[in-house]
Motif scaffolding. Sequence first.
Motif, short mmCIF file in Angstrom:
data_model
loop_
_atom_site.label_atom_id
_atom_site.label_comp_id
_atom_site.label_asym_id
_atom_site.label_seq_id
_atom_site.Cartn_x
_atom_site.Cartn_y
_atom_site.Cartn_z
N ARG A 82 1.79 -6.81 -9.33
CA ARG A 82 1.46 -7.95 -8.48
C ARG A 82 0.98 -9.13 -9.32
N LYS A 83 0.25 -8.83 -10.37
CA LYS A 83 -0.22 -9.90 -11.26
C LYS A 83 0.95 -10.49 -12.04
N ASP A 84 1.81 -9.63 -12.59
CA ASP A 84 2.94 -10.10 -13.39
C ASP A 84 3.92 -10.93 -12.56
N GLN A 85 4.09 -10.54 -11.30
CA GLN A 85 5.05 -11.21 -10.42
C GLN A 85 4.42 -12.33 -9.59
N SER A 86 3.14 -12.62 -9.83
CA SER A 86 2.44 -13.67 -9.08
C SER A 86 2.60 -13.49 -7.57
N MET A 87 2.38 -12.26 -7.12
CA MET A 87 2.57 -11.96 -5.71
C MET A 87 1.55 -12.64 -4.81
N ASP A 88 0.41 -12.98 -5.35
CA ASP A 88 -0.62 -13.63 -4.53
C ASP A 88 -0.24 -15.06 -4.15
N THR A 89 0.70 -15.64 -4.87
CA THR A 89 1.11 -17.02 -4.57
C THR A 89 2.57 -17.11 -4.15
N GLU A 137 18.69 -12.61 -9.03
CA GLU A 137 17.28 -12.36 -9.31
C GLU A 137 16.39 -13.12 -8.32
N ARG A 138 16.82 -14.29 -7.95
CA ARG A 138 16.08 -15.09 -6.96
C ARG A 138 16.04 -14.35 -5.62
N TYR A 139 17.17 -13.76 -5.24
CA TYR A 139 17.24 -13.00 -4.00
C TYR A 139 16.32 -11.78 -4.04
N LEU A 140 16.26 -11.11 -5.20
CA LEU A 140 15.37 -9.97 -5.34
C LEU A 140 13.91 -10.39 -5.13
N ARG A 141 13.55 -11.52 -5.69
CA ARG A 141 12.17 -12.00 -5.51
C ARG A 141 11.93 -12.35 -4.05
N TYR A 142 12.92 -12.92 -3.41
CA TYR A 142 12.80 -13.24 -1.99
C TYR A 142 12.61 -11.97 -1.16
N LEU A 143 13.32 -10.89 -1.53
CA LEU A 143 13.15 -9.63 -0.82
C LEU A 143 11.75 -9.07 -1.04
N ASP A 144 11.23 -9.16 -2.27
CA ASP A 144 9.86 -8.74 -2.53
C ASP A 144 8.88 -9.54 -1.68
N LYS A 145 9.17 -10.83 -1.55
CA LYS A 145 8.32 -11.69 -0.72
C LYS A 145 8.37 -11.27 0.75
N GLY A 146 9.58 -10.99 1.23
CA GLY A 146 9.73 -10.60 2.63
C GLY A 146 9.03 -9.28 2.94
N VAL A 147 9.19 -8.31 2.05
CA VAL A 147 8.54 -7.01 2.24
C VAL A 147 7.03 -7.18 2.22
N ASP A 148 6.53 -7.98 1.27
CA ASP A 148 5.09 -8.20 1.19
C ASP A 148 4.59 -8.91 2.45
N HIS A 200 5.89 -0.16 -4.35
CA HIS A 200 4.77 -1.08 -4.12
C HIS A 200 4.27 -1.15 -2.68
N GLN A 201 4.96 -0.49 -1.75
CA GLN A 201 4.52 -0.57 -0.36
C GLN A 201 4.56 0.82 0.30
N PRO A 202 3.77 1.77 -0.20
CA PRO A 202 3.82 3.13 0.37
C PRO A 202 3.38 3.16 1.82
N GLU A 203 4.13 3.89 2.62
CA GLU A 203 3.80 4.13 4.02
C GLU A 203 3.58 2.86 4.83
N CYS A 204 4.25 1.80 4.44
CA CYS A 204 4.21 0.59 5.26
C CYS A 204 5.16 0.72 6.45
N LEU A 205 6.20 1.51 6.26
CA LEU A 205 7.30 1.57 7.22
C LEU A 205 7.30 2.88 7.99
N ASP A 206 7.50 2.78 9.29
CA ASP A 206 7.70 3.97 10.11
C ASP A 206 9.20 4.13 10.36
#
Length: 279
Positions: A82-89, A137-148, A200-206
């Motif tokens: 999360r730190k490396d990918q700047s997930m907080d922003t 790669e941009r799309y992958l980051r967008y998917l990470d953003k959407g999941v988060d 990175h998102q264990p048990e978020c999904l049912d």
Amino acid sequence: MILKFALIVSFTILEVTSATFEEDVTLTLEQKILLDEFKERVVPDITKSYMKAELYLVKWLRSSRFDLDLAVERFRQNLQWRKDQSMDTIHSEDWSDMWNDDIRYYVDGRDKLGRPYALIEMRHIDIRKLVLTGKGERYLRYLDKGVDDACQLVHEVSQRYGNVSRGNLLINLDGLNVAQHGCVRCIPYLIRALISFLDHQPECLDKTILVNAPAFIEQYFNLAVSLVPKEIMGNLLILGTNWNVWKPELLKYFDPDQLPRSLGGRKYLREWRTRKYLQ
């Protein structure tokens, strides 16, 4: 709990087992002791308040089969990621290029239990175009953003109402085709996105519900069997293209006013970027 896989491509309907809130919050004495030790080891590294909640922490422990050392290692790797990918922003970044390509998702719907669900309309997503134009790669980051985004909503609803531990994913596959969504150069990106979600998102999904699935979707399913944990595959519901079959099946899980018009409902979905989830 017995987990089942349901494949509905014609007129056969099988029950899909869901993870209940009670199951997610019920621990044995031994598991509670492990959770307390897990908290003691990882909480000093946490900077986000939602990560300190026991309901969030136990997901890492349970998905590691209560192997304490493994859970600690995975959790710390996630913090570093999360730190490396700047997930907080990531949510404040400019994603207009994705919006302009009509690549969007919606997270303001709820199922009959009040749990959030994310909606994706595949007909608007041209993965092949993104890859060929250098935006893979941009799309992958967008998917990470959407999941988060979606999983953060689960945490928010859980903290506010206290009876939600997971969300659902609803994907309308109308318009899905091999050329745009299953090209050889597309598959590695989809696999990487899946692995990122699992890491990175264990048990978020049912439940994951696929609607308007063409017959060839079974090939994707066979590919995913070795990658996706049984608890996810067991809660995968695939509905074919027959309206008379999938519409009543969807209504088992969602009220009409919570389904989009593209799936026979009445809900007008706000775009995720409003981030006004709990109004």
